[in-house]
Write a protein that holds these residues in place. Structure first.
Motif, mmCIF file in Angstrom:
data_model
loop_
_atom_site.group_PDB
_atom_site.id
_atom_site.type_symbol
_atom_site.label_atom_id
_atom_site.label_comp_id
_atom_site.label_asym_id
_atom_site.label_seq_id
_atom_site.Cartn_x
_atom_site.Cartn_y
_atom_site.Cartn_z
ATOM 1 N N THR A 13 16.058 29.811 -37.739
ATOM 2 C CA THR A 13 16.322 29.372 -35.977
ATOM 3 C C THR A 13 16.396 27.983 -35.871
ATOM 4 O O THR A 13 16.349 27.185 -36.989
ATOM 5 N N PHE A 14 16.991 27.674 -34.763
ATOM 6 C CA PHE A 14 17.109 26.189 -34.474
ATOM 7 C C PHE A 14 15.886 25.563 -34.624
ATOM 8 O O PHE A 14 16.140 24.261 -34.718
ATOM 9 N N ALA A 15 14.775 25.887 -34.085
ATOM 10 C CA ALA A 15 13.515 25.187 -34.164
ATOM 11 C C ALA A 15 13.145 24.704 -35.757
ATOM 12 O O ALA A 15 12.326 23.694 -35.953
ATOM 13 N N ASP A 16 13.644 25.588 -36.532
ATOM 14 C CA ASP A 16 13.386 25.257 -37.856
ATOM 15 C C ASP A 16 14.252 24.041 -38.615
ATOM 16 O O ASP A 16 13.784 23.791 -39.856
ATOM 17 N N VAL A 17 15.405 23.968 -38.028
ATOM 18 C CA VAL A 17 16.226 22.784 -38.539
ATOM 19 C C VAL A 17 15.615 21.419 -38.110
ATOM 20 O O VAL A 17 15.161 21.049 -37.101
ATOM 21 N N ILE A 18 15.344 20.502 -39.405
ATOM 22 C CA ILE A 18 14.636 19.346 -38.897
ATOM 23 C C ILE A 18 15.776 18.147 -39.044
ATOM 24 O O ILE A 18 16.674 18.268 -39.594
ATOM 25 N N GLY A 19 15.344 17.304 -38.099
ATOM 26 C CA GLY A 19 16.122 15.934 -38.168
ATOM 27 C C GLY A 19 17.519 16.011 -37.409
ATOM 28 O O GLY A 19 18.314 15.169 -37.408
ATOM 29 N N GLN A 20 17.872 17.321 -36.541
ATOM 30 C CA GLN A 20 19.063 17.308 -36.053
ATOM 31 C C GLN A 20 19.053 17.901 -34.707
ATOM 32 O O GLN A 20 19.551 18.582 -33.950
ATOM 33 N N GLU A 21 17.963 17.450 -33.812
ATOM 34 C CA GLU A 21 17.472 17.626 -32.692
ATOM 35 C C GLU A 21 18.712 17.514 -31.717
ATOM 36 O O GLU A 21 18.768 18.102 -30.389
ATOM 37 N N HIS A 22 19.276 16.288 -31.925
ATOM 38 C CA HIS A 22 20.527 15.896 -31.074
ATOM 39 C C HIS A 22 21.403 17.186 -31.007
ATOM 40 O O HIS A 22 22.373 17.152 -29.967
ATOM 41 N N VAL A 23 21.609 17.999 -31.908
ATOM 42 C CA VAL A 23 22.512 19.014 -32.044
ATOM 43 C C VAL A 23 22.045 20.170 -31.507
ATOM 44 O O VAL A 23 22.466 21.114 -30.744
ATOM 45 N N THR A 24 20.917 20.716 -32.042
ATOM 46 C CA THR A 24 20.207 22.029 -31.765
ATOM 47 C C THR A 24 19.685 22.184 -30.263
ATOM 48 O O THR A 24 19.828 23.192 -29.692
#
Length: 633
Positions: A13-24
């Protein structure tokens, strides 16, 4: 067979992607509001989550409860696109590195016309999109510009500038970034706990440095360390040896030796690097990073803990101690020297030679010209800031009768028959008389010496003998016109202070620099002390010079020579101390061939030559008739 860490822990999920909050976060908001574009361009360094985010976006679009920012994970599409799933027929991943020609683009355009077989959308994920040829992009241009309603395009690339501008202008571009070290370190700690593997302090810093901010590369490195770990977990030594990083103790030894200007220790560490099989270039890179950390600590101070990539607290404290030894100018210069040497090592044949040259430059700040001025200034400021030692603040009495100040011996003992060279102080220009940083106290001359000294009018009738100084000397600055040496005020912070780190050996090493300053201040004094004196002792308040004969010692102590040498010490090494001279057999050198001995005493009743323009003294010319010169050597 075990699955690689980066595959077992791939985000779903997008919540599991770290360090890319500006994209997710913008993508999740677009899914909530229903403003999903028909084409996206994900760009960024390798291993930062571009393809993973593209799969998550396809999963969100084809979820039975979607489009939704949080896929349910239970429907047929979510299960097929989940971690380790078989994949969906309507989500097509194309490797543009091997399918980037014009024929592949035409085939994709023809297949896009057909609707999806099972899902809501047919999603094309084109990885390494910059590898598509210009003709292939031109073939895709029309379908990307006006695709069917059921088609979505997601381009992933590490080089967005190579994507055709007409294609790039028709997509929503989201740049991915490398993950910050602090965030990545916390994530790796969670994975290590989940795997049940213990890591020694400092191992994760190696992992994050080796990964370079890439999550996939860092997981691959950690997977390699875990695979080779024993029952005790991953040790610091094994991680450093396996990844090729320099041991912290070796870096500490080099930095400490450079700070102490210990050339022997520095080159011993260079030999250790080469003999232990370290990569010299990696060692220089690690040394440069160490000086970078020291510069950060020197600039930020106590708040530098968050800028050092999760370094253990004991290591941070060690860096604080190293940064306190050298000033910011010295640290910056060392970093510049190492960075320049690192660039010169590219393509070098002999790495050891380049490494030794880098260390030699680090040890010679004075050889760097203007670049070394800041380092030399830091050294002088640290010496001045050290201040006098408490037990050395009061001058100690000299036990030996031979080492008594000459002013006391002259007042109580008759003048020796050996010719003594009184100082021709009249040749000292008025502009150079205040030779010390602090004014010399002028005490009134006692009645007895003044009464015994002849006036200029009485000099022809009194018949002064060669052993009696002329009347002009009675009024010149001498032992009677300044306080005796033992009563001189002790040096303190107000007057420059005596650096506590200096000793007799340090003064001896700096003596050539002191002589250069003395030569600039007063050439007569330089002529006397340059070849006839050596530094015998420095006890914190007094510098004792040994001269080759008793006559030279008396001449040194009677004139202003001591004050000139003291001023030279202040200007050369920042040392403010009393200067005394004593006769020491072998204390002075001999004149070189063709050299000029110190000026002989003037004839009785004679006048001295005028001073040289520019504030420089010159040797006094011999009068036509005078006594033979004494053996100065």
């Amino acid at each position: 067979m075990s699955t690689a860490l980066y595959r077992r822990y791939r985000p779903e999920t997008f919540a599991d992607v770290i360090g890319q909050e500006h994209v997710t976060e913008p993508l999740m908001q677009a899914l909530r509001s229903g403003r999903v574009n028909h084409a996206y361009l994900f760009s960024g360094p390798r291993g930062c989550g571009k393809t993973t985010s593209a799969r998550i976006l396809a999963r969100c679009l084809n979820c039975e409860q979607g489009p939704t920012p949080e896929p349910c994970g239970t429907c047929e599409s979510c299960v097929a696109l989940a971690r380790g799933g078989p994949g969906a027929v309507d989500v097509i991943e194309i490797d543009a590195a091997s399918h980037g020609g014009v024929d592949d683009a035409r085939d994709l355009r023809e297949r896009a016309a057909f609707g999806p077989a099972q899902s809501r959308y047919k999603v094309y994920i084109i990885d390494e999109a910059h590898m598509v040829t210009s003709h292939g992009f031109n073939a895709l241009l029309k379908v990307v510009e006006e695709p069917p309603e059921h088609v979505k395009f997601i381009f992933a690339t590490t080089e967005p500038d190579k994507v055709l501008s007409t294609i790039r202008s028709r997509t929503h571009h989201y740049p991915f970034h490398l993950v910050p070290p602090q965030r990545l370190t916390g994530y790796l700690e969670q994975l290590s706990d989940a795997e049940g593997v213990s890591l020694e302090p400092g191992v994760l810093s190696f992992v994050t440095r080796a990964g370079g901010g890439s999550v996939r590369d860092s997981l691959s490195v950690l997977d390699q360390l875990i695979a080779g770990a024993g029952e005790g977990g991953v040790t610091y030594e094994r991680a450093a040896a396996l990844l090729g990083f320099t041991d912290v103790e070796l870096l500490d030894s080099v930095v400490d030796a450079v700070g102490a200007q210990d050339a022997a220790a520095v080159f011993r560490q260079v030999d250790r690097v080469m003999e232990s099989g370290h990569d010299p270039r990696r060692f220089v890179e690690d040394l440069l990073e160490r000086y970078r950390d020291l510069i950060v600590i020197a600039a930020v101070g106590e708040r530098a803990g968050g800028l050092l990539r999760g370094m253990p607290e004991d290591q941070v404290e060690r860096l604080r101690q190293q940064a306190s030894v050298s000033g910011p100018g010295t640290l910056t210069r060392c970093a510049d020297v190492i960075a320049k040497g690192l660039s010169e090592m590219t393509g070098a044949v002999s790495y050891r030679l380049h490494l030794e040259l880098i260390c030699a430059r680090l040890l010679l700040p004075a050889a760097a010209g203007e670049e070394g001025y800041a380092a030399r200034l830091d050294r002088i400021e640290r010496r001045l800031a050290a201040g006098p030692q408490p037990e050395l603040a009061t001058p100690q009495p000299v036990p030996s009768a031979q080492l008594r100040p000459a002013s006391e011996r002259v007042a109580s003992e008759p003048v020796a028959s050996e010719p003594v060279a009184p100082e021709p102080v009249a040749s000292q220009p008025a502009a150079r008389q205040p030779v010390t940083a602090r004014p010399v106290s002028r005490q009134p001359v006692s009645p007895e010496p003044v009464a015994a000294a002849p006036t200029p009018a009485e000099a022809p009738t009194q018949g002064a003998t060669p052993t009696t100084p002329p009347a002009s000397y009675a009024q010149a600055p001498g032992p009677q016109s300044r306080p005796p040496a033992p009563q001189a005020p002790a040096p303190g912070p107000a007057s420059g202070g005596t650096p506590g780190s200096l000793d007799t050996d340090a003064v001896r090493r700096s003596w050539p620099e002191v002589l250069d300053k003395v030569k600039e201040i007063r050439r007569v004094t330089w002529t006397l002390v340059s070849v006839n004196s050596t530094v015998l002792d420095y006890d914190g308040t007094r510098v004792l010079l040994g001269l080759s004969s008793e006559g030279l010692a008396g001449a040194f102590n009677q004139g202003v020579h001591a004050e000139v040498v003291r001023q030279g010490l202040i200007e050369a090494i920042g040392l403010d101390a009393r200067v005394e001279g004593t006769a020491a057999p072998g204390g002075g050198g001999t004149f070189p061939a063709g050299g000029t001995p110190p000026p002989s005493p003037p004839a009785p009743g004679g006048s001295e030559p005028p001073p040289v323009a520019g504030g420089r003294d010159r040797p006094v010319a011999d009068p036509p008739a005078r006594a033979p010169r004494s053996n100065w050597a």
